[in-house]
Motif scaffolding. Sequence first.
Motif, short mmCIF file in Angstrom:
data_model
loop_
_atom_site.label_atom_id
_atom_site.label_comp_id
_atom_site.label_asym_id
_atom_site.label_seq_id
_atom_site.Cartn_x
_atom_site.Cartn_y
_atom_site.Cartn_z
N ARG A 1 0.85 -1.19 0.00
CA ARG A 1 0.00 0.00 0.00
C ARG A 1 0.88 1.25 0.00
N GLY A 2 0.54 2.18 -0.86
CA GLY A 2 1.32 3.41 -0.96
C GLY A 2 2.38 3.36 -2.04
N PHE A 3 2.42 2.20 -2.75
CA PHE A 3 3.38 2.04 -3.84
C PHE A 3 2.65 1.54 -5.07
N GLY A 4 3.14 1.92 -6.24
CA GLY A 4 2.53 1.49 -7.49
C GLY A 4 3.56 0.84 -8.40
N GLU A 5 3.10 -0.12 -9.22
CA GLU A 5 4.01 -0.85 -10.10
C GLU A 5 4.35 -0.01 -11.33
N ILE A 6 5.63 0.21 -11.55
CA ILE A 6 6.12 0.94 -12.72
C ILE A 6 7.36 0.22 -13.23
N ASP A 7 7.25 -0.37 -14.43
CA ASP A 7 8.38 -1.06 -15.07
C ASP A 7 9.02 -2.10 -14.15
N GLY A 8 8.19 -2.89 -13.47
CA GLY A 8 8.71 -3.95 -12.63
C GLY A 8 9.20 -3.49 -11.27
N ARG A 9 8.98 -2.21 -10.96
CA ARG A 9 9.38 -1.67 -9.66
C ARG A 9 8.13 -1.30 -8.87
N CYS A 10 8.31 -1.07 -7.58
CA CYS A 10 7.24 -0.55 -6.73
C CYS A 10 7.67 0.84 -6.27
N ASP A 11 7.20 1.85 -6.98
CA ASP A 11 7.54 3.24 -6.66
C ASP A 11 6.48 3.83 -5.74
N ALA A 12 6.94 4.74 -4.87
CA ALA A 12 6.02 5.39 -3.95
C ALA A 12 5.00 6.23 -4.71
N VAL A 13 3.76 6.18 -4.26
CA VAL A 13 2.69 6.97 -4.87
C VAL A 13 2.78 8.40 -4.35
N ALA A 14 2.87 9.36 -5.27
CA ALA A 14 2.92 10.77 -4.88
C ALA A 14 1.50 11.27 -4.67
N VAL A 15 1.13 11.47 -3.40
CA VAL A 15 -0.23 11.89 -3.07
C VAL A 15 -0.27 13.41 -2.97
N PRO A 16 -1.06 14.08 -3.81
CA PRO A 16 -1.11 15.55 -3.76
C PRO A 16 -1.89 16.03 -2.54
N ALA A 17 -1.86 17.33 -2.33
CA ALA A 17 -2.63 17.92 -1.23
C ALA A 17 -4.12 17.68 -1.45
N ASN A 18 -4.84 17.52 -0.35
CA ASN A 18 -6.29 17.30 -0.39
C ASN A 18 -6.66 15.98 -1.09
#
Length: 267
Positions: free
Chosen positions: A190-207
């Motif tokens: 949770r809080g990470f998304g799959e990108i090109d075989g990696r689990c990158d942190a999800v950038a959550v904007p304000a609000n």
Amino acid sequence: MTLIKTDCWMPLAKLASSALLLTAIVMVSALPVWAQDGTGPPPENAHERTYNGGWDCDIGFRLTDGLCVQLDLPANSYATGRSYGTGWACRRGFEEVEAKACAAIFVPENAFLRSSGFDWQCERGYREDQDMCVTIELPDHAYLTGEPSGSGWACNRGFMADADRCIPIAVPANGYLTNSEYGAAWACERGFGEIDGRCDAVAVPANAFLDNRSYGPGWRCERGYEAEGNACIELELPTNAHLDRDGNAWRCDRGFRVTDGRCILGR
């Protein structure tokens, strides 16, 4: 001497013959009659029904011309008591052949007869190959499944099948094994998304907040905000409008309709 004509005796002879025939019919009709439908006096090898009267042939016998005739049972069979079909069935482990005989069901080495008695299954550690049970070649990092079909083995947790072997599953950082037999072998935390075989942190904007749905950017705007690019913009509600069910859009109140971004009274 006066001769007597014989013609006068002919009616008497016919009358006597008719009387004898009638007597014979009466005597025959007085004898027991076995019906074809199980009514009347029961014949030998029959028993009375427990309800509705009448009788049925004993098991192993079949009604034929009013009599209960013994069935010719083949070896390894038993009488079913049914009035239709052959009247017999093969014992467990045997199969019917041309409605005449019961042949033994073939059970190969390292196999056993199923509980149904109509088929066989390989022992654990063996798999079916045509009409034989062959030894299962268990690769490293695998275990026996006990399934009667297929390869008969599955890979341990953390490994996946590749032809006849089990290879390690490469799980990226911030990922975990799904333990699923189908689909992806791993998923991001949770809080990470799959990108090109990696689990990158999800950038959550304000609000906004993290969203667990499998689609989308991985976040959703708070109620009263709508997504615009990678940001959440506050909604400006016109007069006579309200937030929709999700809270990320608006709609006109009942009785009003949208016109040029405003809610005007409908007609």
